[in-house]
Write a protein that holds these residues in place. Sequence first.
Motif, mmCIF file in Angstrom:
data_model
loop_
_atom_site.group_PDB
_atom_site.id
_atom_site.type_symbol
_atom_site.label_atom_id
_atom_site.label_comp_id
_atom_site.label_asym_id
_atom_site.label_seq_id
_atom_site.Cartn_x
_atom_site.Cartn_y
_atom_site.Cartn_z
ATOM 1 N N HIS A 105 4.359 50.118 18.934
ATOM 2 C CA HIS A 105 5.679 49.769 18.084
ATOM 3 C C HIS A 105 5.297 48.814 16.842
ATOM 4 O O HIS A 105 5.709 49.186 15.636
ATOM 5 C CB HIS A 105 6.750 49.485 18.806
ATOM 6 C CG HIS A 105 7.422 50.514 19.771
ATOM 7 N ND1 HIS A 105 7.934 51.520 19.109
ATOM 8 C CD2 HIS A 105 7.608 50.495 21.055
ATOM 9 C CE1 HIS A 105 8.400 52.438 20.130
ATOM 10 N NE2 HIS A 105 8.169 51.837 21.175
ATOM 11 N N PHE A 106 4.590 47.962 17.194
ATOM 12 C CA PHE A 106 3.978 47.138 15.763
ATOM 13 C C PHE A 106 3.228 48.085 14.963
ATOM 14 O O PHE A 106 3.467 47.809 13.803
ATOM 15 C CB PHE A 106 3.392 45.967 16.628
ATOM 16 C CG PHE A 106 2.506 44.927 15.465
ATOM 17 C CD1 PHE A 106 3.234 44.363 14.690
ATOM 18 C CD2 PHE A 106 1.097 45.213 15.142
ATOM 19 C CE1 PHE A 106 2.474 43.749 13.608
ATOM 20 C CE2 PHE A 106 0.484 44.709 14.275
ATOM 21 C CZ PHE A 106 1.202 43.909 13.441
ATOM 22 N N GLN A 135 3.426 51.088 14.264
ATOM 23 C CA GLN A 135 4.242 51.877 13.753
ATOM 24 C C GLN A 135 5.166 51.316 12.449
ATOM 25 O O GLN A 135 5.337 51.667 11.547
ATOM 26 C CB GLN A 135 5.298 52.790 14.586
ATOM 27 C CG GLN A 135 6.643 53.305 14.260
ATOM 28 C CD GLN A 135 6.301 54.808 13.809
ATOM 29 O OE1 GLN A 135 5.308 55.073 14.148
ATOM 30 N NE2 GLN A 135 7.201 55.354 12.981
ATOM 31 N N ALA A 136 5.599 50.037 13.227
ATOM 32 C CA ALA A 136 6.358 49.053 12.241
ATOM 33 C C ALA A 136 5.497 48.640 11.155
ATOM 34 O O ALA A 136 5.947 48.760 9.638
ATOM 35 C CB ALA A 136 6.828 47.985 12.792
ATOM 36 N N THR A 154 4.933 51.830 8.695
ATOM 37 C CA THR A 154 6.125 52.390 7.604
ATOM 38 C C THR A 154 6.810 51.019 6.886
ATOM 39 O O THR A 154 7.704 51.294 6.193
ATOM 40 C CB THR A 154 7.227 52.858 8.729
ATOM 41 O OG1 THR A 154 7.389 51.844 9.733
ATOM 42 C CG2 THR A 154 6.681 53.953 9.430
ATOM 43 N N SER A 155 5.958 50.097 6.735
ATOM 44 C CA SER A 155 6.421 48.971 6.065
ATOM 45 C C SER A 155 5.970 49.185 4.501
ATOM 46 O O SER A 155 5.018 48.796 4.191
ATOM 47 C CB SER A 155 6.162 47.434 6.629
ATOM 48 O OG SER A 155 6.735 47.237 7.786
ATOM 49 N N LEU A 203 6.216 39.722 10.684
ATOM 50 C CA LEU A 203 6.156 41.115 11.316
ATOM 51 C C LEU A 203 5.423 40.811 12.667
ATOM 52 O O LEU A 203 5.971 41.368 13.763
ATOM 53 C CB LEU A 203 5.436 42.261 10.600
ATOM 54 C CG LEU A 203 5.463 43.536 11.099
ATOM 55 C CD1 LEU A 203 7.057 44.025 11.062
ATOM 56 C CD2 LEU A 203 4.647 44.653 10.583
ATOM 57 N N GLU A 251 7.921 38.993 14.662
ATOM 58 C CA GLU A 251 9.001 39.743 15.148
ATOM 59 C C GLU A 251 8.659 40.705 16.381
ATOM 60 O O GLU A 251 9.683 40.759 17.159
ATOM 61 C CB GLU A 251 9.396 40.443 13.997
ATOM 62 C CG GLU A 251 10.523 40.764 13.651
ATOM 63 C CD GLU A 251 10.995 41.506 12.349
ATOM 64 O OE1 GLU A 251 11.528 41.037 11.469
ATOM 65 O OE2 GLU A 251 10.725 42.760 12.487
ATOM 66 N N HIS A 252 7.396 40.899 16.315
ATOM 67 C CA HIS A 252 6.909 41.986 17.638
ATOM 68 C C HIS A 252 6.442 41.171 18.740
ATOM 69 O O HIS A 252 5.900 41.906 19.633
ATOM 70 C CB HIS A 252 6.146 43.159 17.130
ATOM 71 C CG HIS A 252 6.859 44.092 16.272
ATOM 72 N ND1 HIS A 252 7.146 45.238 16.727
ATOM 73 C CD2 HIS A 252 7.317 43.954 14.969
ATOM 74 C CE1 HIS A 252 7.724 45.969 15.843
ATOM 75 N NE2 HIS A 252 7.949 45.271 14.607
ATOM 76 N N PRO A 276 9.824 57.793 15.048
ATOM 77 C CA PRO A 276 9.994 56.202 15.212
ATOM 78 C C PRO A 276 9.624 55.692 16.473
ATOM 79 O O PRO A 276 9.463 54.508 16.749
ATOM 80 C CB PRO A 276 11.284 55.924 14.291
ATOM 81 C CG PRO A 276 11.871 57.354 14.119
ATOM 82 C CD PRO A 276 10.859 58.534 14.431
ATOM 83 N N ASP A 277 10.269 56.443 17.592
ATOM 84 C CA ASP A 277 10.442 55.799 19.069
ATOM 85 C C ASP A 277 9.050 56.261 19.767
ATOM 86 O O ASP A 277 8.885 55.543 20.779
ATOM 87 C CB ASP A 277 11.381 56.707 19.761
ATOM 88 C CG ASP A 277 12.848 56.249 19.209
ATOM 89 O OD1 ASP A 277 12.899 55.107 18.523
ATOM 90 O OD2 ASP A 277 13.762 57.010 19.256
#
Length: 446
Positions: free
Chosen positions: A231-232, A234-235, A238-239, A287, A290-291, A340-341
């Motif tokens: 997920h990190f 992916q984040a 997409t940032s 980021l 955050e993760h 996204p998931d």
Amino acid sequence: MDYSQFIAELGQIETITNPSQVAKLSEDYFKFSPVLTQQLTGKVGDLVVRPNNEAEVLQIARACVKHRIPITVRGSGTGNYGQAVPLQGGVILDTSKMQKIHWLKPGLAFVEPGLKLGNLDKQARQIGWESRMVPSTVRTATVGGFIAGGSGGIGSILYGQLRDRGNLKAVRVVTLEDEPRVIELRGDRVQKVNHAYGVNGIITALEIPLAPAYAWAECIVAFTDFMAAAHFGQALATSDGMIKKLVSVHADPIPTFFIPLREYIPPQAHIALVLVAESDLESFKVLVAEHGGDLCYEKDAQAASKGTSLVEFSWNHTTLHARSVDPALTYLQSGFPADPDLKLVQHMHEHFGDEVIMHLEFVRSAGEVVPGAIQIVRFTDCDRLDQIIKYHEENGVFIANPHTYILEDGGMKQVNREQLEFKQMVDPYGLMNPGKMRAWFEQSGK
Ligand code: FAD
């Protein structure tokens, strides 16, 4: 076959006939695949030729046509699917002496095919530019070999894959017709030879687009949970406000295969290898926090340029490191749907566990970020490998099969009519890299 007349016709062009040198120059990295190892070991050419320029390539082409000798082009031989392995002997045309940069200007380079991608970058950086994308073999691979045999790599998170319109501007190719000639292909016409394994023309020059060069910081972020790492990834991928060149995520135990990095990575960690613009490090660290990641390795661009780059642990270098610890390991190449998931990534990770160890490479595809994957596979036998591939495909994962040397059976999956028709025109005797293009050999028997 007696090659003395053929060699005499080549005049000053360097030829190599020493059997052990020829055997070495007949191999690529097909041994990453146990299937290809069985099929390709022992396939060798008869001699190697090393032209200096396009005029000499034409001379070689003329002699090959006259004597009906098969010809297989070779850049640095780092391809993974036996693309550069001569299946029917003959001549290996080694491009290593064709390394000229004809010109370089903002956004574009016009080069010979044997130029090493790393050397192109070094020169381009002097005017503030660099390659849009490179394979992890950037230091050794050639521009021609990347176009004819590769797909994408570090930079694909910004610029997509080599096949995307705009990522190759023009090529010059030498034909194997009765009177060989040079054809220039521009715009969409480049797709006739793009990723065609050199079955339909010898590329003698390429016009390559460049990207603005950034100072790339190199970082490793560790996580205690694989999906948190994914997920990190992916984040970050997409940032849009953060410029990055590599987002490469690895499930435990892959990090333990990275021996030179072991001292930095906590035990049992799942990691993300990242190249991010130095100027974006501050937001990048927000980021990471955050993760819940642990930034366990950070080098600024200057420090990163000195040691081994994280590039050489990403893409298919991951498989190289894994196999250096356990040669029984092999790999898969996959494309997961944009999500996204990351549900399908999670499913495959949990379904196969330690048998198919997840390695994601985030790339941009048709305007979306998608997780590509080059999973490490604990090989048992070919039937089980087929079952693993089938399970992925049935569940909606695209597999670019790395266990075949046939052009259409890898990532393409169908006959590329445009490439076939171009071959029919430029290689009427089927001399170029025979045995690699299914559509051709099924129709001609060669
Ligand atoms: P070669 O292996 O010599 O040739 C590749 C194909 O191109 C052959 O079919 C050859 O006949 C043809 N060819 C070469 N030159 C010409 C020419 N002038 N005209 C016509 N045909 C030609 N690939 C990726 O896409 N991304 C990666 O990140 C990546 N990582 C890798 C990591 C490792 C450890 C290894 C072993 C391989 C990796 N690869 C990767 C595969 C390979 O390294 C790249 O595709 C590389 O760009 C191939 O370049 P080369 O000069 O070695 O080509």
